[in-house]
Write an enzyme that holds these catalytic residues in place. Structure first.
Site, PDB file in Angstrom:
ATOM      1  N   CYS A  77      12.700  12.315 -29.120  1.00  0.00           N
ATOM      2  CA  CYS A  77      13.947  12.585 -29.857  1.00  0.00           C
ATOM      3  C   CYS A  77      14.593  11.323 -30.423  1.00  0.00           C
ATOM      4  O   CYS A  77      15.667  11.393 -31.030  1.00  0.00           O
ATOM      5  CB  CYS A  77      14.940  13.315 -28.952  1.00  0.00           C
ATOM      6  SG  CYS A  77      15.528  12.319 -27.569  1.00  0.00           S
ATOM      7  N   SER A  79     -20.395 -19.556   8.259  1.00  0.00           N
ATOM      8  CA  SER A  79     -19.724 -18.312   7.904  1.00  0.00           C
ATOM      9  C   SER A  79     -20.781 -17.215   7.825  1.00  0.00           C
ATOM     10  O   SER A  79     -21.916 -17.412   8.264  1.00  0.00           O
ATOM     11  CB  SER A  79     -18.991 -18.480   6.571  1.00  0.00           C
ATOM     12  OG  SER A  79     -18.208 -17.354   6.291  1.00  0.00           O
ATOM     13  N   GLN A  80     -20.427 -16.081   7.265  1.00  0.00           N
ATOM     14  CA  GLN A  80     -21.349 -14.952   7.206  1.00  0.00           C
ATOM     15  C   GLN A  80     -21.392 -14.358   5.804  1.00  0.00           C
ATOM     16  O   GLN A  80     -20.411 -14.415   5.062  1.00  0.00           O
ATOM     17  CB  GLN A  80     -20.898 -13.853   8.188  1.00  0.00           C
ATOM     18  CG  GLN A  80     -20.988 -14.254   9.645  1.00  0.00           C
ATOM     19  CD  GLN A  80     -20.285 -13.239  10.530  1.00  0.00           C
ATOM     20  OE1 GLN A  80     -19.206 -12.772  10.204  1.00  0.00           O
ATOM     21  NE2 GLN A  80     -20.908 -12.904  11.646  1.00  0.00           N
ATOM     22  N   ALA A 125      -8.253  -9.267  -0.129  1.00  0.00           N
ATOM     23  CA  ALA A 125      -7.886  -9.939  -1.376  1.00  0.00           C
ATOM     24  C   ALA A 125      -8.576 -11.293  -1.482  1.00  0.00           C
ATOM     25  O   ALA A 125      -9.026 -11.693  -2.564  1.00  0.00           O
ATOM     26  CB  ALA A 125      -6.368 -10.104  -1.451  1.00  0.00           C
ATOM     27  N   LYS A 127     -17.914  -5.158   6.270  1.00  0.00           N
ATOM     28  CA  LYS A 127     -16.467  -4.959   6.231  1.00  0.00           C
ATOM     29  C   LYS A 127     -16.129  -3.474   6.101  1.00  0.00           C
ATOM     30  O   LYS A 127     -16.935  -2.674   5.620  1.00  0.00           O
ATOM     31  CB  LYS A 127     -15.859  -5.732   5.053  1.00  0.00           C
ATOM     32  CG  LYS A 127     -16.213  -7.214   5.034  1.00  0.00           C
ATOM     33  CD  LYS A 127     -15.352  -8.019   5.969  1.00  0.00           C
ATOM     34  CE  LYS A 127     -14.004  -8.283   5.346  1.00  0.00           C
ATOM     35  NZ  LYS A 127     -13.180  -9.188   6.172  1.00  0.00           N
ATOM     36  N   LYS A 178     -16.150  -6.929  14.644  1.00  0.00           N
ATOM     37  CA  LYS A 178     -15.749  -8.186  14.000  1.00  0.00           C
ATOM     38  C   LYS A 178     -14.276  -8.410  14.344  1.00  0.00           C
ATOM     39  O   LYS A 178     -13.383  -7.868  13.705  1.00  0.00           O
ATOM     40  CB  LYS A 178     -15.959  -8.119  12.491  1.00  0.00           C
ATOM     41  CG  LYS A 178     -15.716  -9.447  11.785  1.00  0.00           C
ATOM     42  CD  LYS A 178     -16.006  -9.335  10.294  1.00  0.00           C
ATOM     43  CE  LYS A 178     -15.817 -10.671   9.607  1.00  0.00           C
ATOM     44  NZ  LYS A 178     -14.425 -11.170   9.720  1.00  0.00           N
ATOM     45  N   CYS A 182      13.236   6.982 -27.111  1.00  0.00           N
ATOM     46  CA  CYS A 182      12.472   8.142 -26.661  1.00  0.00           C
ATOM     47  C   CYS A 182      11.445   8.509 -27.728  1.00  0.00           C
ATOM     48  O   CYS A 182      11.770   8.583 -28.919  1.00  0.00           O
ATOM     49  CB  CYS A 182      13.408   9.317 -26.398  1.00  0.00           C
ATOM     50  SG  CYS A 182      12.549  10.836 -25.925  1.00  0.00           S
ATOM     51  N   CYS A 210      16.694  16.888 -24.882  1.00  0.00           N
ATOM     52  CA  CYS A 210      15.429  16.262 -25.301  1.00  0.00           C
ATOM     53  C   CYS A 210      14.281  17.254 -25.148  1.00  0.00           C
ATOM     54  O   CYS A 210      14.157  17.910 -24.104  1.00  0.00           O
ATOM     55  CB  CYS A 210      15.158  15.017 -24.464  1.00  0.00           C
ATOM     56  SG  CYS A 210      13.596  14.204 -24.888  1.00  0.00           S
TER      57      CYS A 210
END
Length: 823
Positions: free
Chosen positions: A390, A73-74, A33, A296, A100, A387, A408
């Site tokens: 009906c 970082s990568q 995320a 990843k 990793k 609904c 219904c």
């Protein structure tokens, strides 16, 4: 300010917040995320300064020290396409692939072979001094041997890079309340009393000579990354698991294998680090080195925007489905996500325009898990109050939004659809059911059996031949198992599995089911009071229709299983993607008196496994901790068990035809038997002869490459020769005991596809291989059986790799011949 600019500002705040939580507290979103937020910012504002910054794990009161070389970082690749693009751009001679590790980065600094201090990542330039805690960790090396310099006799001055991790068994036994291993490691590292440090491991992957701010000074005792790892191991360090790959295809294949087996590792990994095997000091000092990438694993979570909520009806229940911006998730593009019920909308405080976290953990429809943020211009979600069929006022219990009207039309329509599905009645699709229902030709299940050709011909696009085929399909299923009969009426909470539980509990006749009470049903395993009430009420409402079906002879309920049924009392659950774990296998188990379960429980008899999936692990836990008498068997053992049961049926005179439930279409002109004779044999053995090629067809009997032959190829239908049909018919003398190679002609074979195919798409070819028992690989390796390519010159990279690996290259024509045994 534009909408995009507002979103950029919002993303900056979110990223800074989650970076701080990641390094200094309990992370409240997954790595996937967070990566999604980062990638969205990079897409909206590629030059944003935040993209060049490195998150900080520093504590304000901690002693700070400078790294020998900045801890950058990568770059990241979330799928094969992104990785292949990176590999093509850098054109490396070979690849070093490493786990990793999902832990906390660390730099151990040495001066003339003696340990000085240990630093966390910090802001990438300076980090927190955690020397005291590191001294007690497993894998810590206080003194290095004199293996440095031109002559290999100088003590080392520089930094050793690694990751502090916690093994999963330690986490489970000592820190069960902590979210994950990485968060636990982060907390222990920052403790001033050192408590818990002996539970941590240091795993190393890099060594950099020099002093803080002056890296790569002095000579090296190794020439490449592989020799560096060997040097670290000689010094006594635990080194990261590494694998050398000759090309990008091998990396992709290795990633797929590790994704399947990573649950067996003692520690957590969230991907692979792929780097050049050569040393490059300048590249190593960049904030994001160009010659290494984090490959990843397939994303299971992503952040996207909720654009609408549609209310899907199933019977009289209204279920909210979120419509989102398209996002890549676990290898597929997702635009719809399940919201379960109205409670979820309230619990998550969702609005149209909210940024949400969605996950896909083996479910067909992804699920919205959490709210990330809601912009000021977001709109309220409309929850229907009436609904649509009906106009009855809907009842909202929170966990369910439904129409309370027992009459219904939605409920009546649902029952008819459910009956068709449970009995697997062919040629009666959802569109035809809808037309028949709207024109009031079919309003109840018994109405299906009073339809005439004239009724059907009045429906648009239905001719006389089609009408006869539909009626034949409806009346073909005369004998029905009791659990199927009950499930076919769409009573809430009762499918075939729960129907089997009813039968096992002694309700093994319809009369007993009709007279069941709430008190007697709620005592059944996995039946509660609410489900028991639902069953009793539901049965009462459909009792008249049930009796009419039986009294008028439209269907018959199969006589209850005799005690001598070979699998009576045995229950089975399938784990993983079995090559034979399909609907036909399930029918075969039930025909022999067995029960198929969808989950592992205490009363399960057998778990048939192909992979170490969740059911497999649950079964092992039940056996170990609770002493459950459960057998875990392989698919081959399962097949032998079925064969023994089949042989038992043969001795007792009980027969189940091998063509039961199978449908055939005959293409072209027969060489040795005319179509009518062949069709009579198929029908005599319980099979069905189709008049056209549809997706529901099981077999196309191949005599010539007609248009229907090509249609069948495109639909992924198994194509068999006349000789193979003879074999199928011959198995009638040995019911249920079928030749595995007849049904799975590609069993044991693996295929890879290169370039475009002429007669079908690649997706259709993959589906065909899997249906016929074969496996599909994305890359060429020495384990591959065939590479399918229409390239006559073999110039593609896959073709060249196949030549090097000794893999046979075949054309599409040969591939189709393999799929058609006997030709």
């Amino acid at each position: 300010m534009s909408t995009a600019q507002r979103r950029v500002q919002e993303l900056e705040k979110l990223i800074l917040h989650h970076q701080d939580r990641y390094y200094n507290a309990e992370s409240d979103i997954s790595d996937d995320a967070f990566d999604a937020l980062w990638e969205e910012l990079a897409r909206l504002d590629p030059g944003n300064p935040l993209l060049k910054a490195i998150g900080s794990d520093s504590q304000r009161d901690a002693v700070k020290k400078r790294h020998i070389v900045p801890m950058g970082s990568q770059h990241k690749a979330a799928d094969e396409e992104s990785f292949s693009a990176w590999a093509k751009k850098n054109a490396l001679q070979a690849f070093l692939v490493q786990h990793k590790l999902d832990g906390v980065s660390l730099e151990l600094q040495y001066e003339r072979g003696h340990f000085c201090c240990a630093l966390t990542r910090g802001n990438g330039i300076v980090g927190d001094d955690v020397t005291a805690n590191v001294r007690g960790m497993r894998g810590f090396v206080p003194t290095l041997t004199a293996e440095w310099g031109p002559c290999g006799n100088l003590p080392f001055t520089g930094g050793v890079r690694g990751e502090v991790i916690m093994h999963k068994d330690i986490h489970r036994s000592h820190y069960p309340t902590h979210a994950n291993c990485r968060n636990t490691v982060n907390g222990i590292l920052k403790r001033k009393d050192g408590r818990g440090r002996t539970h941590l491991h240091i795993v190393c992957y890099d060594a950099v000579p020099g002093t803080p701010g002056k890296p790569f000074t002095g000579s090296l005792p190794f020439a490449d990354e592989t020799e560096k790892l060997a040097w670290l191991a000689r010094q006594g360090f635990v080194t990261v698991h590494s694998h050398r790959c000759a090309n990008a295809q091998e990396v992709v294949a290795l990633r797929s294998e590790i994704m399947r087996t990573r649950e067996l590792l003692p520690y957590s990994i969230d991907g692979l680090v792929v780097k050049s095997t050569d040393l490059d000091f300048q590249d190593a000092q960049l904030p994001r080195p160009k010659k290494q990438i984090a490959f990843k694993f397939s994303t299971q979570e992503a952040i996207t925007t909720l654009r609408d909520v549609q209310w899907q009806t199933s019977g009289v229940t209204y279920t909210p489905i979120g419509i989102t911006d398209p996002v890549r998730l676990a290898g597929t593009t997702v635009k719809r996500a399940n919201l379960c019920n109205p409670n979820m909308l309230t619990k998550l405080c969702l609005k149209i325009g909210s940024h949400v976290l969605i996950s896909k953990r083996g479910e067909i429809i992804p699920k919205i898990e959490a709210l990330v943020s809601t912009p000021a211009h977001a709109q309220e979600i409309h929850i229907p109050t009436q609904c649509t069929s009906c106009n009855t006022v809907l009842e909202n219990s929170g966990s369910r939004l439904f129409c309370p009207n027992v009459n219904c039309p939605l409920l009546s329509h649902h029952r008819i659809t459910r009956w068709i599905e449970c009995l697997e009645i062919k040629h009666v699709g959802t569109e035809l059911i809808q037309r028949l229902f709207e024109e009031k030709k079919v309003r109840r299940i018994p109405d299906l059996y009073t339809l005439t050709c004239e009724d059907l011909i009045e429906i648009e696009h239905v001719g006389n031949a089609t009408a006869k085929k539909i009626l034949e399909a409806i009346h073909h299923k005369k004998e029905i198992a009791l659990q199927t009969f009950i499930a076919g009426f769409g009573i809430e909470g009762i499918g075939e599995t729960m129907g089997e539980k009813l039968i096992c509990a002694g309700f093994d006749t319809l009369e007993k089911v009709l007279h069941a009470t709430t008190e007697t049903l709620e005592s059944i395993y996995q039946f509660g009071t609410e489900l028991a009430k639902s069953v009793v009420t539901g049965i009462a409402r459909v009792k008249d229709d049930m009796c009419e079906l039986l009294d008028r002879g439209f269907v018959r309920i199969l006589a209850k299983q005799q005690a001598e049924s070979p699998l009576r009392g045995k229950s089975f659950c399938f784990s993983g993607s079995l090559r034979n774990g399909d609907r036909a296998t399930i029918h075969r188990i039930r025909a022999l008196g067995g029960v198929v379960r969808t989950s592992v429980t205490r009363d399960l008899s057998y778990l048939i496994f192909e992979s170490l999936s969740q059911p497999y692990r649950t079964a092992q836990k039940l056996k170990k901790e609770q002493g459950v008498a459960l057998e875990i068997i392989s698919e081959d053992e399962f097949c032998r068990l079925l064969d023994q049961a089949s042989a038992s049926c043969t001795h007792t005179g009980e027969t189940v035809h091998p063509l039961q439930g199978k449908s055939f279409y005959f293409s072209g002109a027969s060489r040795s038997m005319n179509h009518k004779h062949a069709q009579e044999k198929v029908r005599a053995l319980g099979g069905d002869v189709a008049s056209s090629v549809t997706a529901q067809l099981d077999y196309l009997v191949f005599y010539s490459q007609s248009t229907r032959y090509r249609t069948a190829c495109a639909l992924g239908i198994q194509i068999i020769s006349e000789e193979t049909l003879h074999k199928l018919i011959a198995t009638a003398q040995s019911p249920l005991h079928t030749d595995a190679h007849v049904h799975a002609p590609l069993h044991g074979m693996s295929f890879c596809f290169s370039g475009d195919l002429d007669g079908m798409t690649r997706a259709q070819a993959i589906a065909l291989v899997q249906r016929l028992g074969g496996t599909v690989k994305t890359a060429v390796s020495t384990q591959l059986t065939y590479l399918v390519s229409n390239d006559p010159h073999g110039q593609s990279r896959k073709c060249q790799n196949a030549v090097r690996c000794g893999v046979r290259i075949i054309s599409e024509h040969v591939f189709l011949a393999l799929c058609t045994p006997g030709t």
